[in-house]
Design an enzyme around this catalytic site. Sequence first.
Site, PDB file in Angstrom:
ATOM      1  N   ASN A   1       3.952  -0.273   5.970  1.00 28.98           N
ATOM      2  CA  ASN A   1       4.311   1.137   6.085  1.00 28.98           C
ATOM      3  C   ASN A   1       4.209   1.602   7.533  1.00 28.98           C
ATOM      4  O   ASN A   1       5.153   2.151   8.116  1.00 28.98           O
ATOM      5  CB  ASN A   1       3.405   2.002   5.210  1.00 28.98           C
ATOM      6  CG  ASN A   1       3.521   1.660   3.742  1.00 28.98           C
ATOM      7  OD1 ASN A   1       4.318   0.808   3.349  1.00 28.98           O
ATOM      8  ND2 ASN A   1       2.740   2.318   2.918  1.00 28.98           N
ATOM      9  N   ASP A   2       3.037   1.401   8.131  1.00 32.14           N
ATOM     10  CA  ASP A   2       2.848   1.827   9.525  1.00 32.14           C
ATOM     11  C   ASP A   2       3.620   0.936  10.489  1.00 32.14           C
ATOM     12  O   ASP A   2       4.159   1.421  11.489  1.00 32.14           O
ATOM     13  CB  ASP A   2       1.357   1.829   9.892  1.00 32.14           C
ATOM     14  CG  ASP A   2       0.680   3.142   9.519  1.00 32.14           C
ATOM     15  OD1 ASP A   2       1.350   4.183   9.586  1.00 32.14           O
ATOM     16  OD2 ASP A   2      -0.501   3.123   9.167  1.00 32.14           O
TER      17      ASP A   2
ATOM     18  N   ARG B   1     -11.012  -2.631   3.821  1.00 33.83           N
ATOM     19  CA  ARG B   1     -10.550  -2.055   5.080  1.00 33.83           C
ATOM     20  C   ARG B   1     -11.535  -0.981   5.519  1.00 33.83           C
ATOM     21  O   ARG B   1     -11.881  -0.083   4.746  1.00 33.83           O
ATOM     22  CB  ARG B   1      -9.154  -1.431   4.905  1.00 33.83           C
ATOM     23  CG  ARG B   1      -8.589  -0.851   6.207  1.00 33.83           C
ATOM     24  CD  ARG B   1      -7.180  -0.318   6.007  1.00 33.83           C
ATOM     25  NE  ARG B   1      -7.148   0.860   5.161  1.00 33.83           N
ATOM     26  CZ  ARG B   1      -6.017   1.417   4.718  1.00 33.83           C
ATOM     27  NH1 ARG B   1      -4.852   0.890   5.021  1.00 33.83           N
ATOM     28  NH2 ARG B   1      -6.062   2.507   3.961  1.00 33.83           N
TER      29      ARG B   1
ATOM     30  N   CYS C   1      -0.027  -6.078   2.819  1.00 29.09           N
ATOM     31  CA  CYS C   1      -0.647  -5.109   1.912  1.00 29.09           C
ATOM     32  C   CYS C   1       0.087  -3.779   1.917  1.00 29.09           C
ATOM     33  O   CYS C   1      -0.371  -2.813   1.303  1.00 29.09           O
ATOM     34  CB  CYS C   1      -2.125  -4.900   2.254  1.00 29.09           C
ATOM     35  SG  CYS C   1      -2.408  -4.182   3.888  1.00 29.09           S
TER      36      CYS C   1
ATOM     37  N   GLU D   1      -0.367  -3.447  12.155  1.00 28.63           N
ATOM     38  CA  GLU D   1       0.394  -2.219  11.944  1.00 28.63           C
ATOM     39  C   GLU D   1       1.079  -1.768  13.227  1.00 28.63           C
ATOM     40  O   GLU D   1       2.057  -1.016  13.185  1.00 28.63           O
ATOM     41  CB  GLU D   1      -0.533  -1.093  11.479  1.00 28.63           C
ATOM     42  CG  GLU D   1      -1.284  -1.391  10.206  1.00 28.63           C
ATOM     43  CD  GLU D   1      -2.468  -0.463  10.032  1.00 28.63           C
ATOM     44  OE1 GLU D   1      -2.420   0.372   9.113  1.00 28.63           O
ATOM     45  OE2 GLU D   1      -3.427  -0.569  10.816  1.00 28.63           O
TER      46      GLU D   1
ATOM     47  N   ARG E   1       8.650   8.771   8.431  1.00 24.06           N
ATOM     48  CA  ARG E   1       8.973   8.206   7.127  1.00 24.06           C
ATOM     49  C   ARG E   1       9.368   9.264   6.107  1.00 24.06           C
ATOM     50  O   ARG E   1       9.852   8.929   5.032  1.00 24.06           O
ATOM     51  CB  ARG E   1       7.801   7.389   6.596  1.00 24.06           C
ATOM     52  CG  ARG E   1       6.570   8.200   6.195  1.00 24.06           C
ATOM     53  CD  ARG E   1       5.477   7.249   5.746  1.00 24.06           C
ATOM     54  NE  ARG E   1       4.369   7.933   5.121  1.00 24.06           N
ATOM     55  CZ  ARG E   1       3.339   7.306   4.570  1.00 24.06           C
ATOM     56  NH1 ARG E   1       3.284   5.993   4.592  1.00 24.06           N
ATOM     57  NH2 ARG E   1       2.367   7.984   4.011  1.00 24.06           N
TER      58      ARG E   1
ATOM     59  N   HIS F   1       5.379  10.007  -0.748  1.00 20.00           N
ATOM     60  CA  HIS F   1       4.467  10.093  -1.887  1.00 20.00           C
ATOM     61  C   HIS F   1       5.200   9.880  -3.205  1.00 20.00           C
ATOM     62  O   HIS F   1       4.684   9.229  -4.123  1.00 20.00           O
ATOM     63  CB  HIS F   1       3.769  11.467  -1.894  1.00 20.00           C
ATOM     64  CG  HIS F   1       2.673  11.571  -0.885  1.00 20.00           C
ATOM     65  ND1 HIS F   1       2.182  12.772  -0.439  1.00 20.00           N
ATOM     66  CD2 HIS F   1       1.970  10.618  -0.232  1.00 20.00           C
ATOM     67  CE1 HIS F   1       1.212  12.549   0.444  1.00 20.00           C
ATOM     68  NE2 HIS F   1       1.074  11.259   0.580  1.00 20.00           N
TER      69      HIS F   1
ATOM     70  N   ARG G   1      -9.141   0.636   0.136  1.00 19.75           N
ATOM     71  CA  ARG G   1      -9.010   1.742   1.092  1.00 19.75           C
ATOM     72  C   ARG G   1     -10.288   2.580   1.067  1.00 19.75           C
ATOM     73  O   ARG G   1     -10.383   3.558   0.323  1.00 19.75           O
ATOM     74  CB  ARG G   1      -7.806   2.607   0.737  1.00 19.75           C
ATOM     75  CG  ARG G   1      -6.460   1.884   0.689  1.00 19.75           C
ATOM     76  CD  ARG G   1      -5.391   2.895   0.280  1.00 19.75           C
ATOM     77  NE  ARG G   1      -4.045   2.373   0.327  1.00 19.75           N
ATOM     78  CZ  ARG G   1      -3.330   2.013  -0.733  1.00 19.75           C
ATOM     79  NH1 ARG G   1      -3.881   2.077  -1.948  1.00 19.75           N
ATOM     80  NH2 ARG G   1      -2.091   1.595  -0.608  1.00 19.75           N
TER      81      ARG G   1
END
Length: 563
Positions: A439-440, A328, A487, A416, A450, A190, A292
Amino acid sequence: MLTHSTLLGTPVVPGLVVGPVVVVRAEIDATAVAVFDASVLDEHAALAAYDVAVEAVAAGYEERATSASGAAAEVLVASAGLARDRGLRSAVRKHLRAGEDLLGALSGAVAQFVGIFTDMGGLMAERASDLRDIERRTLAHLVGVPEPGVVSPATPSVLVAEDLAPADTAGLDPRVVLALVTERGGPTSHTAIIARQLGIPCVVGVAGALDLSEGLDVLVDGTTGVVEVGADPVVADERVRADRARRAEVAAWSGPGATADGVPVKLVANVADPESSASAVQEPVEGVGLFRTELCFLNRTDEPDVDEQAAIYAEVLRPFAGQVVVVRTLDAGSDKPVAFATHVGEDNPALGVRGLRLSFGNPGLLARQLDAIRLAADDTGAEVWVMAPMVATVAEAADFAGQVRERGLKAGVMIEVPAAALLAHRMLEVVDFLSIGTNDLTQYTMAADRMATDLAHLTDSWQPAVLQLIAITAHAGQQAGKPVGVCGEAAADPLLACALVGMGVTSLSMAPAAVRAVGARLATVGAETCEEAAEAALAASDPAGARAAVLQVLDAGEGSAPA
């Protein structure tokens, strides 16, 4: 304390700065805790005091969220929900009934959930640091002292911390916070995500950072991850001036995205709500690459009907009328619980029923969302493409695409899961586009949490295995003549963006604050140089080597594109 050394961490937000160290420590006043007598409270009174304290904490998060936007607001709203979590309250009550006083019950309950989330790994482990922040703030309210937090430095400074809570990071002022250096955290934590949105140079996972002397000048390089103590002042000032000149060029960049020899690269925005959409359209973006939708519903206990969903989506789409907006479908589950959709009590939510998998047992959930997206598209005039998260098989992709096309919209899926990347060519036989969520993809490829500082080098999108999967996916898009975007957070890295374009990626979606830096960097090199950068990255044996190799290629190729 360190007075002369070079520390190395994971670079998150590029930028070169020199400034004095301000060490941030998040302890509560020990005296206030010591004099607080929790033993005088019976179970009922203790639980009532807990309820008042966590409500104050949650309200504080929500108040900060109203003055934030994008990722910062999303994180703060999610933290407010976590503070009010009934499971956490039940754990506190259980510890009280076991004979612990209120402070012990709070500590025990948080430790219990931190352990559960950490064992789950993946995205759920992200919440462990949030829980610790909630504990500190709740404790402060219980003992009657101000909530801990970052006080803005009196002069421009480099903030150094073990880690920073979302509420602290979201409230930072880039005018006085020159850079962030943390001992914990990874490139998709974060802290990293919010720092990127704010445009503050940031390096995470820096072992020994807390040993830096208060007030000592340090040179922070957010591109290489180097934190240099005792750097030659003259040399450091020259480097900072050169970086400042580059930043001025970045600020002047106005789009559209393209390489120096004119090969177009769509640079688009990640958005989550009407506010972030209205802000994004002010930047030189060519649409939205990731809306999102689940973040519109984190505080909802009931599912909005089709008309209400359509109205919410239309507010986000309207600023981009006439442009492509990639929506999404609900990526609920794991660290983004949505009460009306997600499953409770999964042993490992990050690998459980999340994203598209929610529709397997509840097909109406997806059908209603697609109907609402169609209505919002008609109402706003945006060119809407729809993609599903957490797709693992071609059959899932084909079924989803069929439902989307029934409503007259373009269909795509997110890459992902490594299985989806390996079958990208077959995915493109049944869908219109792909979007890589780095990220995933990184987390699942490297089997690394992570948020684990010790594993930050594994949760780096520059990992060779991750780059190979991206290259496979992009090549499949080139063969099929269909678009492949990125993305995830990797799209906001100007160096990596050039390599991604060289691999065949056609669009990059990111926090709007990152667009100018990426666009300006792409504009300095030709398509052939980008391809050379991709080859250099794919040939490297580790992330640091990949960064160095790409930087060398790009620096050598600047200005070399044909006129």
